[in-house]
Design an enzyme around this catalytic site. Structure first.
Site, PDB file in Angstrom:
ATOM      1  N   HIS A 269       0.822  -1.208   0.000  1.00 51.65           N
ATOM      2  CA  HIS A 269       0.000   0.000   0.000  1.00 51.65           C
ATOM      3  C   HIS A 269       0.858   1.261   0.000  1.00 51.65           C
ATOM      4  CE1 HIS A 269      -1.698   3.344   2.410  1.00 51.65           C
ATOM      5  NE2 HIS A 269      -2.741   3.158   1.648  1.00 51.65           N
ATOM      6  N   CYS A 270       1.885   1.289   0.832  1.00 49.49           N
ATOM      7  CA  CYS A 270       2.637   2.531   1.072  1.00 49.49           C
ATOM      8  C   CYS A 270       3.520   2.966  -0.095  1.00 49.49           C
ATOM      9  CB  CYS A 270       3.510   2.380   2.318  1.00 49.49           C
ATOM     10  SG  CYS A 270       2.548   2.144   3.824  1.00 49.49           S
ATOM     11  N   ILE A 271       4.291   2.043  -0.637  1.00 49.82           N
ATOM     12  CA  ILE A 271       5.319   2.445  -1.603  1.00 49.82           C
ATOM     13  C   ILE A 271       4.732   2.967  -2.923  1.00 49.82           C
ATOM     14  CG2 ILE A 271       7.519   1.816  -2.678  1.00 49.82           C
ATOM     15  CD1 ILE A 271       7.790  -0.383  -0.593  1.00 49.82           C
ATOM     16  N   ILE A 273       1.990   4.630  -3.175  1.00 49.72           N
ATOM     17  CA  ILE A 273       1.197   5.826  -2.889  1.00 49.72           C
ATOM     18  C   ILE A 273       2.013   6.961  -2.271  1.00 49.72           C
ATOM     19  CG2 ILE A 273      -0.665   6.701  -1.390  1.00 49.72           C
ATOM     20  CD1 ILE A 273      -2.167   4.103  -1.930  1.00 49.72           C
ATOM     21  N   ASP A 274       2.744   6.670  -1.215  1.00 46.16           N
ATOM     22  CA  ASP A 274       3.400   7.718  -0.429  1.00 46.16           C
ATOM     23  C   ASP A 274       4.320   8.651  -1.227  1.00 46.16           C
ATOM     24  OD1 ASP A 274       2.011   6.603   1.609  1.00 46.16           O
ATOM     25  OD2 ASP A 274       3.736   5.759   2.668  1.00 46.16           O
TER      26      ASP A 274
END
Length: 308
Positions: A269-271, A273-274
């Site tokens: 999820h994080c990589i 999007i962030d």
């Protein structure tokens, strides 16, 4: 005893009530950890199905056991009613921060502030753990709450980045160094003291924005390096060489090299999007970070390569 000392004493004696808003892959493990320490935890989520599952001790996250959910309910409970916010001494926001048309979507954070606003009272502390661009805590959270309270005097605000690696460290987050920051010196003191009760190492940042940026930097570092090694995979293939054998040799170097494995995009999820949160913020001040967009392109191109 002053009200600030009373709040501090609640931490020391494990008598603080902690509200955690958002019981997903960040909020649920944190709720369990704080319950184990001895705090009363009130979990909040707008998803009533999640609340129902927690009440029946049925875990909806891999690697979190049904037994672990009982820890929360030993002293506390979970609810979708935000009126219980008034009972909480510390409030931790762990809501999603997704993208919308490749731009930050802070609708969950904004609706959370709106939902809790009328239930806030003096001498509470709110900590944002949701990942966002530098300035979010100050510009959105603090700006709103400062209309009612004197920040650093009778209300405390901070940011602390979550470092949960889903499927890997949900049950051992207390051993991951915890970055903390505060709106003011007094805010940082109380927030640092709070997290020291449950995390082995607490790392104070000089201000909110440094802490927020550091979280994005951690994930952009991974995104860029995954993109780089994926590109090297394409080059190695054209030369009829095995990238995994190349990496095996390269990582024998004891300094200056951290191995990353090639694979189908970045996943998770994080990589994905962030990095776009920082890219969007950087554009606002007239900078276009090329590595962010280049790594994103390479990691999407590798999917086409795998399919072909």
């Amino acid at each position: 005893m002053s009200n600030i000392k009373k709040l501090s004493n609640l931490i020391v004696t494990n008598k603080a009530t902690v509200g955690i808003i958002g019981l997903g892959y960040v909020g649920l493990p944190l709720s369990i950890l704080l319950s184990k320490i001895g705090f009363k935890v009130v979990g909040f989520d707008i998803d009533k199905k999640k609340i129902k599952k927690i009440k029946s001790n049925t875990s909806y996250i891999d690697r979190i056991s049904n037994q672990a959910l009982k820890k929360i309910q030993k002293k506390g409970f979970c609810t979708s009613k935000f009126s219980y916010i008034s009972q909480c001494d510390f409030i931790i926001i762990c809501v999603p921060t997704p993208l919308k048309k490749n731009k930050p979507n802070l609708s969950y954070l904004k609706s959370t502030i709106k939902n809790i606003n009328k239930y806030l009272r003096p001498f509470q502390a709110i900590i944002l753990e949701s990942t966002s661009y530098p300035g979010t805590t100050r510009e959105i959270l603090a700006k709103n709450i400062s209309k009612k309270f004197k920040l650093g005097k009778n209300f405390f605000i901070g940011f602390s980045s979550e470092r949960i690696n889903p499927g890997y460290n949900e049950n051992s987050i207390k051993s991951i160094p915890k970055v903390v920051s505060g709106y003011s010196v007094e805010c940082l003191k109380i927030i640092k003291k709070f997290y020291k009760k449950s995390f082995k190492t607490v790392v104070p940042a000089k201000n909110l924005e440094i802490a927020e940026f550091s979280k994005l930097l951690e994930n952009i570092y991974r995104s860029v390096n995954i993109g780089f090694v994926n590109e090297m995979k394409l080059v190695a293939d054209k030369m009829n060489l095995d990238i995994f054998e190349i990496l095996k040799i390269a990582k024998t170097k004891p300094y200056g090299f951290n191995p990353f494995d090639p694979g189908p995009g970045v996943g998770g999820h994080c990589i994905p999007i962030d990095p776009n949160y920082l890219y969007w913020k950087a554009q606002k001040i007239g900078i276009k970070p090329k590595f962010i967009k280049l790594s994103e392109k390479v990691n999407l191109d590798i999917l086409k390569f795998i399919v072909s």
